[in-house]
Write an enzyme that holds these catalytic residues in place. Sequence first.
Site, mmCIF file in Angstrom:
data_model
loop_
_atom_site.group_PDB
_atom_site.id
_atom_site.type_symbol
_atom_site.label_atom_id
_atom_site.label_comp_id
_atom_site.label_asym_id
_atom_site.label_seq_id
_atom_site.Cartn_x
_atom_site.Cartn_y
_atom_site.Cartn_z
ATOM 1 N N TYR A 37 47.952 66.450 24.724
ATOM 2 C CA TYR A 37 49.298 67.009 24.808
ATOM 3 C C TYR A 37 50.324 65.904 25.060
ATOM 4 O O TYR A 37 51.382 65.868 24.418
ATOM 5 C CB TYR A 37 49.339 68.057 25.927
ATOM 6 N N TRP B 82 51.244 73.218 34.529
ATOM 7 C CA TRP B 82 51.290 73.356 33.074
ATOM 8 C C TRP B 82 49.891 73.411 32.473
ATOM 9 O O TRP B 82 49.664 74.109 31.480
ATOM 10 C CB TRP B 82 52.092 72.210 32.462
ATOM 11 N N GLU C 250 56.872 78.199 28.869
ATOM 12 C CA GLU C 250 57.453 77.581 30.066
ATOM 13 C C GLU C 250 57.749 78.651 31.102
ATOM 14 O O GLU C 250 57.635 78.413 32.308
ATOM 15 C CB GLU C 250 58.730 76.809 29.704
#
Length: 208
Positions: free
Chosen positions: A28, A58, A50
């Site tokens: 990522y 995350w 988000e």
Amino acid sequence: MPRTDLVEGDDGRSRCAWGANDPEYRRYHDEEWGTPQHDPGRLFEKVCLEGFQAGLSWITVLRRRPAFREVFYGFDAERVASMTEADVERLLGDARIIRHRGKIEATIQNARATLALEVPLDELLWGFAPPQRAAPLTFAELPAVTAESEAMSTMLRKLGFRFVGPTTMYALMQAAGMVDDHLAGCFRAGATSTAIATPTLSGPTPAA
């Protein structure tokens, strides 16, 4: 003094420490985070994910992203907007995703708000992108909220979006490459250019 916020990987590249170890985080970091994203569908996905991250790490969301994409029809806004209370109840029983009623309902509402926009979602969001700045040296230099993320949050809330607080919207700016917060020395720092003019802090004005 050694810089603990940067880590050299087995490939000889220096990376932001958060993206150096876990394989999914590393992919990522290397391929997505901080890369300018203008595709409206992918931006809609980022807004929603988000929101799911709020209060969580995350990586918790990232590892569930394939399941999120499945249950929300690839984040096709039209299909998500047509989801019903029965769909909400079904998703609340799906252990593959984050089972939070408010966030699931917000995703459906955000799809409806996206379809109601008078300007494309990418144009709206990128209207808040700040001018480029020097790469930060440490994580401590990274803000949690900026004037631009507060303005974006305010606009989106007025347009009916939910789970779009200013901290969440700054994370969106980082993820979508509206800001480049790769640390100086990271091989990704400055690798892409946003080429965005100084914003007005109001974004594009929806057509009357």
